[in-house]
Design an enzyme around this catalytic site. Structure first.
Site, PDB file in Angstrom:
ATOM      1  N   SER A 198       8.815   5.386   2.226  1.00 24.67           N
ATOM      2  CA  SER A 198       8.412   4.591   1.064  1.00 24.67           C
ATOM      3  C   SER A 198       9.537   3.664   0.625  1.00 24.67           C
ATOM      4  O   SER A 198       9.306   2.509   0.267  1.00 24.67           O
ATOM      5  CB  SER A 198       7.987   5.504  -0.083  1.00 24.67           C
ATOM      6  OG  SER A 198       9.088   6.244  -0.542  1.00 24.67           O
ATOM      7  N   ARG A 227       8.739  -0.272   0.899  1.00 22.23           N
ATOM      8  CA  ARG A 227       8.609  -0.975  -0.381  1.00 22.23           C
ATOM      9  C   ARG A 227       9.464  -2.235  -0.368  1.00 22.23           C
ATOM     10  O   ARG A 227       9.010  -3.333  -0.683  1.00 22.23           O
ATOM     11  CB  ARG A 227       9.031  -0.068  -1.531  1.00 22.23           C
ATOM     12  CG  ARG A 227       8.872  -0.727  -2.890  1.00 22.23           C
ATOM     13  CD  ARG A 227       9.374   0.142  -4.015  1.00 22.23           C
ATOM     14  NE  ARG A 227       8.702   1.440  -4.033  1.00 22.23           N
ATOM     15  CZ  ARG A 227       9.274   2.584  -3.712  1.00 22.23           C
ATOM     16  NH1 ARG A 227      10.542   2.593  -3.335  1.00 22.23           N
ATOM     17  NH2 ARG A 227       8.605   3.707  -3.754  1.00 22.23           N
ATOM     18  N   ASN A 234       7.816  -6.104  -0.060  1.00 21.85           N
ATOM     19  CA  ASN A 234       8.004  -7.079  -1.138  1.00 21.85           C
ATOM     20  C   ASN A 234       8.668  -8.346  -0.648  1.00 21.85           C
ATOM     21  O   ASN A 234       8.243  -9.459  -0.949  1.00 21.85           O
ATOM     22  CB  ASN A 234       8.852  -6.461  -2.248  1.00 21.85           C
ATOM     23  CG  ASN A 234       7.995  -5.725  -3.259  1.00 21.85           C
ATOM     24  OD1 ASN A 234       7.359  -6.345  -4.092  1.00 21.85           O
ATOM     25  ND2 ASN A 234       7.950  -4.419  -3.142  1.00 21.85           N
TER      26      ASN A 234
END
Lengths: 157, 254
Positions: free
Chosen positions: B190, B194, B198
């Protein structure tokens, strides 16, 4: 997009960076921060203490001023009293002195009067003796008639 | 614009890394190069600040460095209740490095590519965070640290017990183990995805804006750049905070 050996290279770089930061970057900076914090805290404490000291000093100064004022008022009162006393005293002294002088003058006058009287008496007795001499045509022996002369002069006195 | 022509070609060109090697042993030279350069910038800046660190009135460099250090230190103090010489510097390194990676994103998409082309480099992807290798390198390093500290603090048996006997007690051992493994593996995945997602999306949108007619571009790329500045800092911050949180969880003895 695939996972490949770049991952290993990146991990090595990352490890080096973390190691360097841990060893050379973090400790001096955090130490400086802590020390500055300490310094500021000390400075603030000192400032507070200084303010308190100033307050105390002001209080003390006020106290001293008050005391000094009271003292000076006291001194002035005393001085005034003393001055009055001195004036009174000198007045008294002057009065006494004057009286003394008057007395002395009176005594002197008295004495001079006595003297004058004495002189006068002596002269009068001398005159009287001369007159008696003339009248008796005879010299009166002073030694012989000492008693008589003194009687006469006593009567004259 | 890309020499291959066409929108798809342009996008693909921009998102293709400069690589050497085959299969697993491929190296993304641009990722390695830019992250190393940014790492050196980070190190030089902070080394300079640390050397000149004074307890008196700080200069500009020291001020910035101290702001970052205090910021990270505060985060660590808020989350981590113990003593560790590693966690705070690790957080600082992650925050600054990722921040610098992400900041590469606001450099106009074609600028460095153009310079690269002139210099004879065909592919150039300047934002290391848009490379899964870079983000996974960070998160796997953090994962290794999590495992290391879990074993160091709780001992091998303690850690094994935590893996097998929580949260449902020893009678549900296989289920517990499965749950724990998923939980632990989810952390690095994660973290990496992440950050990657992004920044990759952000870069992609910049590339898409760059495909539009020139007179529209400023009205789109300017607001997006401002919005992206927020994402840049936010993602660096999230990566750092989660690292601290994961490591303090590893330190906690149940």
């Amino acid at each position: 997009m695939s996972i490949n050996a770049t991952l290993i290279g990146q991990m090595i770089t990352f490890t080096l960076l973390v190691w360097f930061t841990m060893k050379y970057v973090w400790p001096p900076l955090i130490e400086a921060l802590e020390e500055r914090k300490q310094k500021i805290a000390e400075g603030l404490a000192a400032a507070e203490k200084g303010q308190e000291d100033v307050k105390l000093a002001e209080k003390r100064a006020k106290k001293y001023l008050k005391e000094a004022k009271a003292e000076s008022a006291n001194i002035i009162t005393l001085a005034q009293k003393r001055a009055t006393d001195v004036v009174e005293e000198s007045k008294e002294t002057a009065k006494l002195e004057g009286e003394k002088m008057i007395l002395a003058a009176k005594a002197q006058i008295e004495q001079e009067m006595q003297q004058a009287k004495e002189n006068l008496r002596k002269e009068v007795s001398a005159l009287a003796l001369k007159a008696a001499e003339q009248i008796l045509q005879e010299e009166i022996d002073k030694a012989k008639h000492k008693e008589l002369i003194s009687k006469v002069s006593e009567q004259l006195g | 614009m890309s020499s291959e022509g066409g929108a798809t070609g342009y996008i693909v060109h921009h998102l293709t890394p400069l690589s050497v090697g085959e299969g697993f042993w491929t190296l993304h030279l641009d990722t390695l190069f830019f992250s190393a350069v940014l790492g050196v910038i980070f190190i030089l800046f902070f080394k300079n600040a640390a050397e000149k660190a004074t307890t008196g009135v700080p200069g500009l460099t020291q001020n910035i460095a101290e702001m970052l250090v205090e910021f990270v230190d505060q985060q660590v103090k808020d989350t981590f209740h113990g003593r560790s010489k590693l966690i705070a510097p690790l957080g600082l390194t992650i925050f600054c490095w990722v921040l610098l990676w992400n900041t590469m994103d606001v450099i106009p998409v074609d600028l460095l590519g153009l310079i690269g082309t002139v210099a004879g480099v065909e592919y150039l992807r300047v934002v290391p965070s848009t490379d899964l290798n870079a983000t996974f390198a960070l998160s796997i390093s953090v994962f290794i640290l999590i495992i290391f500290y879990s074993i160091k603090i709780k001992g091998v048996f303690g850690f094994a017990k935590e893996l097998t006997c929580t949260p449902f007690g020893p009678w549900m051992m296989p289920f517990n183990l499965l749950l724990k493994i998923v939980e632990e593996i989810a952390k690095p995945i994660s973290l990496a995805l992440r950050l990657f997602g992004n920044l990759y999306a952000g870069e992609l949108i910049f590339i898409l804006i760059a495909l539009l007619p020139a007179f529209i571009q400023p009205f789109l790329s300017f607001p997006w750049a401002i919005f992206h500045l927020l994402i840049i800092v936010l993602q660096a911050f999230i990566f750092m905070v989660l690292t601290i949180v994961y490591l303090s969880m590893a330190h906690e003895d149940h």
